[in-house]
Design a protein around this motif. Sequence first.
Motif, PDB file in Angstrom:
ATOM      1  N   GLN A 134      23.274 -16.594 -20.452  1.00 53.62           N
ATOM      2  CA  GLN A 134      23.723 -15.210 -20.620  1.00 53.62           C
ATOM      3  C   GLN A 134      24.522 -15.117 -21.901  1.00 53.62           C
ATOM      4  OE1 GLN A 134      26.236 -13.675 -17.527  1.00 53.62           O
ATOM      5  NE2 GLN A 134      26.395 -11.636 -18.431  1.00 53.62           N
ATOM      6  N   LYS A 135      24.297 -14.051 -22.663  1.00 52.20           N
ATOM      7  CA  LYS A 135      25.039 -13.842 -23.906  1.00 52.20           C
ATOM      8  C   LYS A 135      25.482 -12.385 -23.991  1.00 52.20           C
ATOM      9  CE  LYS A 135      22.867 -17.467 -26.667  1.00 52.20           C
ATOM     10  NZ  LYS A 135      22.160 -17.805 -27.927  1.00 52.20           N
ATOM     11  N   VAL A 136      26.734 -12.177 -24.410  1.00 56.40           N
ATOM     12  CA  VAL A 136      27.252 -10.815 -24.656  1.00 56.40           C
ATOM     13  C   VAL A 136      27.998 -10.826 -25.980  1.00 56.40           C
ATOM     14  CG1 VAL A 136      27.427 -10.286 -22.194  1.00 56.40           C
ATOM     15  CG2 VAL A 136      29.403 -11.245 -23.412  1.00 56.40           C
ATOM     16  N   ALA A 137      28.047  -9.633 -26.612  1.00 54.35           N
ATOM     17  CA  ALA A 137      28.710  -9.517 -27.911  1.00 54.35           C
ATOM     18  C   ALA A 137      29.843  -8.505 -27.837  1.00 54.35           C
ATOM     19  CB  ALA A 137      27.707  -9.109 -28.977  1.00 54.35           C
ATOM     20  N   SER A 138      30.838  -8.709 -28.728  1.00 60.56           N
ATOM     21  CA  SER A 138      31.951  -7.756 -28.825  1.00 60.56           C
ATOM     22  C   SER A 138      31.573  -6.658 -29.808  1.00 60.56           C
ATOM     23  CB  SER A 138      33.204  -8.485 -29.313  1.00 60.56           C
ATOM     24  OG  SER A 138      33.033  -8.873 -30.692  1.00 60.56           O
ATOM     25  N   THR A 202      31.736 -10.663 -35.309  1.00 62.48           N
ATOM     26  CA  THR A 202      31.443 -10.329 -33.917  1.00 62.48           C
ATOM     27  C   THR A 202      31.663 -11.575 -33.065  1.00 62.48           C
ATOM     28  OG1 THR A 202      29.824  -8.628 -34.510  1.00 62.48           O
ATOM     29  CG2 THR A 202      29.682  -9.558 -32.284  1.00 62.48           C
ATOM     30  N   LEU A 203      32.353 -11.379 -31.949  1.00 54.04           N
ATOM     31  CA  LEU A 203      32.606 -12.466 -31.016  1.00 54.04           C
ATOM     32  C   LEU A 203      31.479 -12.479 -29.979  1.00 54.04           C
ATOM     33  CD1 LEU A 203      34.755 -14.652 -30.210  1.00 54.04           C
ATOM     34  CD2 LEU A 203      35.734 -12.919 -28.658  1.00 54.04           C
ATOM     35  N   VAL A 204      30.755 -13.623 -29.888  1.00 55.21           N
ATOM     36  CA  VAL A 204      29.641 -13.742 -28.938  1.00 55.21           C
ATOM     37  C   VAL A 204      30.013 -14.762 -27.875  1.00 55.21           C
ATOM     38  CG1 VAL A 204      27.207 -14.337 -28.632  1.00 55.21           C
ATOM     39  CG2 VAL A 204      27.955 -13.176 -30.724  1.00 55.21           C
ATOM     40  N   LEU A 205      29.959 -14.301 -26.602  1.00 55.99           N
ATOM     41  CA  LEU A 205      30.227 -15.197 -25.479  1.00 55.99           C
ATOM     42  C   LEU A 205      28.900 -15.607 -24.851  1.00 55.99           C
ATOM     43  CD1 LEU A 205      33.244 -13.393 -23.716  1.00 55.99           C
ATOM     44  CD2 LEU A 205      33.243 -14.968 -25.659  1.00 55.99           C
ATOM     45  N   SER A 206      28.833 -16.877 -24.421  1.00 56.74           N
ATOM     46  CA  SER A 206      27.594 -17.391 -23.838  1.00 56.74           C
ATOM     47  C   SER A 206      27.927 -18.389 -22.735  1.00 56.74           C
ATOM     48  CB  SER A 206      26.752 -18.082 -24.911  1.00 56.74           C
ATOM     49  OG  SER A 206      25.641 -18.751 -24.350  1.00 56.74           O
ATOM     50  N   SER A 207      27.108 -18.395 -21.700  1.00 49.44           N
ATOM     51  CA  SER A 207      27.262 -19.451 -20.691  1.00 49.44           C
ATOM     52  C   SER A 207      26.851 -20.783 -21.328  1.00 49.44           C
ATOM     53  CB  SER A 207      26.427 -19.159 -19.456  1.00 49.44           C
ATOM     54  OG  SER A 207      25.073 -18.906 -19.799  1.00 49.44           O
ATOM     55  N   VAL A 208      27.520 -21.852 -20.929  1.00 44.15           N
ATOM     56  CA  VAL A 208      27.219 -23.167 -21.487  1.00 44.15           C
ATOM     57  C   VAL A 208      25.838 -23.630 -21.045  1.00 44.15           C
ATOM     58  CG1 VAL A 208      27.891 -25.597 -21.489  1.00 44.15           C
ATOM     59  CG2 VAL A 208      29.646 -23.814 -21.650  1.00 44.15           C
ATOM     60  N   ASN A 209      25.527 -23.417 -19.780  1.00 38.23           N
ATOM     61  CA  ASN A 209      24.272 -23.898 -19.211  1.00 38.23           C
ATOM     62  C   ASN A 209      23.306 -22.752 -18.944  1.00 38.23           C
ATOM     63  OD1 ASN A 209      25.167 -26.636 -19.075  1.00 38.23           O
ATOM     64  ND2 ASN A 209      26.355 -26.120 -17.250  1.00 38.23           N
ATOM     65  N   THR A 210      22.018 -23.062 -19.113  1.00 37.57           N
ATOM     66  CA  THR A 210      20.992 -22.059 -18.832  1.00 37.57           C
ATOM     67  C   THR A 210      20.974 -21.725 -17.336  1.00 37.57           C
ATOM     68  OG1 THR A 210      19.340 -23.799 -18.577  1.00 37.57           O
ATOM     69  CG2 THR A 210      19.509 -22.776 -20.740  1.00 37.57           C
ATOM     70  N   GLY A 211      20.516 -20.505 -17.037  1.00 34.56           N
ATOM     71  CA  GLY A 211      20.402 -20.074 -15.648  1.00 34.56           C
ATOM     72  C   GLY A 211      21.723 -19.677 -15.011  1.00 34.56           C
ATOM     73  N   GLN A 212      22.823 -19.629 -15.779  1.00 32.49           N
ATOM     74  CA  GLN A 212      24.144 -19.346 -15.238  1.00 32.49           C
ATOM     75  C   GLN A 212      24.716 -18.074 -15.873  1.00 32.49           C
ATOM     76  OE1 GLN A 212      25.250 -21.410 -12.774  1.00 32.49           O
ATOM     77  NE2 GLN A 212      23.297 -22.497 -13.089  1.00 32.49           N
ATOM     78  N   ALA A 213      25.021 -17.079 -15.016  1.00 27.19           N
ATOM     79  CA  ALA A 213      25.691 -15.857 -15.488  1.00 27.19           C
ATOM     80  C   ALA A 213      27.199 -16.089 -15.485  1.00 27.19           C
ATOM     81  CB  ALA A 213      25.336 -14.684 -14.588  1.00 27.19           C
ATOM     82  N   PHE A 214      27.927 -15.212 -16.159  1.00 22.47           N
ATOM     83  CA  PHE A 214      29.389 -15.336 -16.151  1.00 22.47           C
ATOM     84  C   PHE A 214      30.020 -13.954 -16.076  1.00 22.47           C
ATOM     85  CE2 PHE A 214      28.269 -15.083 -20.665  1.00 22.47           C
ATOM     86  CZ  PHE A 214      29.198 -14.201 -21.186  1.00 22.47           C
ATOM     87  N   ALA A 226      39.625  -3.795 -25.542  1.00 21.24           N
ATOM     88  CA  ALA A 226      40.017  -3.648 -26.942  1.00 21.24           C
ATOM     89  C   ALA A 226      39.081  -4.430 -27.871  1.00 21.24           C
ATOM     90  CB  ALA A 226      41.459  -4.119 -27.135  1.00 21.24           C
ATOM     91  N   LEU A 227      38.575  -5.531 -27.379  1.00 23.01           N
ATOM     92  CA  LEU A 227      37.641  -6.334 -28.185  1.00 23.01           C
ATOM     93  C   LEU A 227      36.217  -5.793 -28.105  1.00 23.01           C
ATOM     94  CD1 LEU A 227      38.936  -9.905 -27.217  1.00 23.01           C
ATOM     95  CD2 LEU A 227      39.235  -8.752 -29.425  1.00 23.01           C
ATOM     96  N   GLY A 228      36.003  -4.842 -27.232  1.00 26.13           N
ATOM     97  CA  GLY A 228      34.674  -4.266 -27.094  1.00 26.13           C
ATOM     98  C   GLY A 228      33.728  -5.136 -26.293  1.00 26.13           C
ATOM     99  N   LEU A 229      34.305  -6.001 -25.462  1.00 22.55           N
ATOM    100  CA  LEU A 229      33.458  -6.861 -24.638  1.00 22.55           C
ATOM    101  C   LEU A 229      33.063  -6.165 -23.347  1.00 22.55           C
ATOM    102  CD1 LEU A 229      35.324 -10.281 -25.126  1.00 22.55           C
ATOM    103  CD2 LEU A 229      33.000  -9.751 -25.901  1.00 22.55           C
ATOM    104  N   GLY A 234      34.587  -2.720 -16.261  1.00 20.65           N
ATOM    105  CA  GLY A 234      34.461  -4.171 -16.282  1.00 20.65           C
ATOM    106  C   GLY A 234      33.057  -4.652 -16.611  1.00 20.65           C
ATOM    107  N   ASP A 235      32.169  -3.706 -16.930  1.00 19.09           N
ATOM    108  CA  ASP A 235      30.802  -4.097 -17.281  1.00 19.09           C
ATOM    109  C   ASP A 235      30.742  -4.469 -18.770  1.00 19.09           C
ATOM    110  OD1 ASP A 235      29.906  -3.511 -14.701  1.00 19.09           O
ATOM    111  OD2 ASP A 235      29.573  -1.394 -15.218  1.00 19.09           O
ATOM    112  N   PHE A 236      29.859  -5.408 -19.082  1.00 18.47           N
ATOM    113  CA  PHE A 236      29.721  -5.797 -20.486  1.00 18.47           C
ATOM    114  C   PHE A 236      29.110  -4.657 -21.275  1.00 18.47           C
ATOM    115  CE2 PHE A 236      29.630 -10.129 -18.525  1.00 18.47           C
ATOM    116  CZ  PHE A 236      30.775 -10.613 -19.148  1.00 18.47           C
TER     117      PHE A 236
END
Length: 560
Positions: A134-138, A202-214, A226-229, A234-236
Amino acid sequence: MTTITSSSYVTGSSGTTYLSGLSDLDTSALIEAAVEAKMQPAYRLDDKISALETEESAFSEMTSLLSAVSEALEPLASASVLSSSSDTTSAFAGRSAYLTSSLDTPANYVGLTVTDEADLGNYTLSVEQLATTQKVASQGLSAGTALGVDGSFTLQADDGTAVDITVDASMTASDIAEAINEQSATSGVVATVVRTGSNEQTLVLSSVNTGQAFTLTETSGTAGQALGLVDSSGDFVKPVQEAQQAILTLDGVTVTSDSNDIKDLLPGVSVNLYAATGGETIAVEVGQDLGAALDAIEAFVEAYNAYREFALTQQATDESGAADDAVLFGDSTLKGVNAALYSALNTSVTVDGTTYTLSDMGLSFNDDNTLALDGDVIEEMLLQNPDVVEAFFCSSVSCDSSSLGVVSLPATMPSGTYTLDIDVDEATGKIASATLNGVALTVSGTTLSGPDGSIYEDLWMGYSGTGDATITLAVSTGLADALTTAIDDYTNAGDGRITTRLSSIADDITGKQEKRDRIAERAGDYEERMIAYYAKLEEQISMADIRLQQIEALFYGDDD
């Protein structure tokens, strides 16, 4: 008249020093000539010892080269296939995966790792999707400057533990990423800063392992917003990629995995997924590692030809007869080895009614009887008939009872049919005795083994039956075992023919050396006696000469 005679000290070969030259006799030369005459038998023995040592060296080299052939044959021989205690891995035991598909390069879609424990078989595989993180961006953040954001939030992947991330007004995007990454091993979430403009990151967050949401949960303030995450719910805000499992189909069975690296998808078979096949399938064959068998055959040919080069040198001639390097020219042992090897190389093996010879394996003799290997022929045979190649090189055994298993087959058992008689004690249900072609076998529980010193030595079998039995065994001797047996007849450390020959040569050298030493010792003693004799003689001659001079001086001296 006075005569002056020069003299000098002379040391004999034995180390004795005496005064020579007191007379006109050259006693040193006389002694030396006499001792040399006594030493002639010793010098003839030196020549014989030198010849024996040269012969010994040639036989030692011969043994080494033949042993190298045996070692090269080990991966192709029956012991490496049948015996679990063998230190050598069979060239036919290795497994490899072969991929075919309408796709241009199947290996770009999947990779397979196969161990020797994998079962041979054919399978159909397709990849529906890969496992992803899973990947999300600010939102866009000022590059390299304090962001003025305060607060804290937790991060937690499905396979991680929640951690608190504290943000203060002085922190840059890189500072926040560093704070997240310091705890990524616990949270299962990693951060990356991507430059998205000349002054923007841009700050990109990602799960370390595949198949795992965060998840990201605000715990103090609204730093995540404030970071736009995340938004106020509470939704990305900017999801880049959803976490998903890998999905593939194996022989119609759907398989899901959190990872693209699937260990032991089948026993001994692991799969690495690289790309979806888009509805196309890939045929997978788990077969013998043909490369290992080819390498072993090539190593055998190289080792055999090294021995043949030695044999050719020993058979070389020149205008005067045997060449100087032909130490074993005409030797019966060399002839015997060559004949035994040639006979073994003419082994033929019948598989399913078809007889195969060297030429079917791509092997042939050159004019000098070295071996030539046609790579195209052996590679085609390995691809189309690997079982035939194994049967040609490796001895095999079959029997007409499912209650008997052959664990180890010795190379010394010739091809043929053998009758195994097993007598079970009715009272105890245990094996009382067993014979193979009339030879008593050693019984230990349900294990039967051949007696030492017989052709059945190293034969091990297991019997699971409950009553008396007469079982027929059919043994087919492969080329590797035929050659190994022929070579062992000459190189065996205990009673090999070359071993015996070397022992005889060593004894001969020792005997001749001892005789030579005795001759030299006697010559030394003789020299001592001669020195004493001539020293006394010279002294007597010298004294007589002095008296003669005195008499001459008395009678013929000047009267004046």
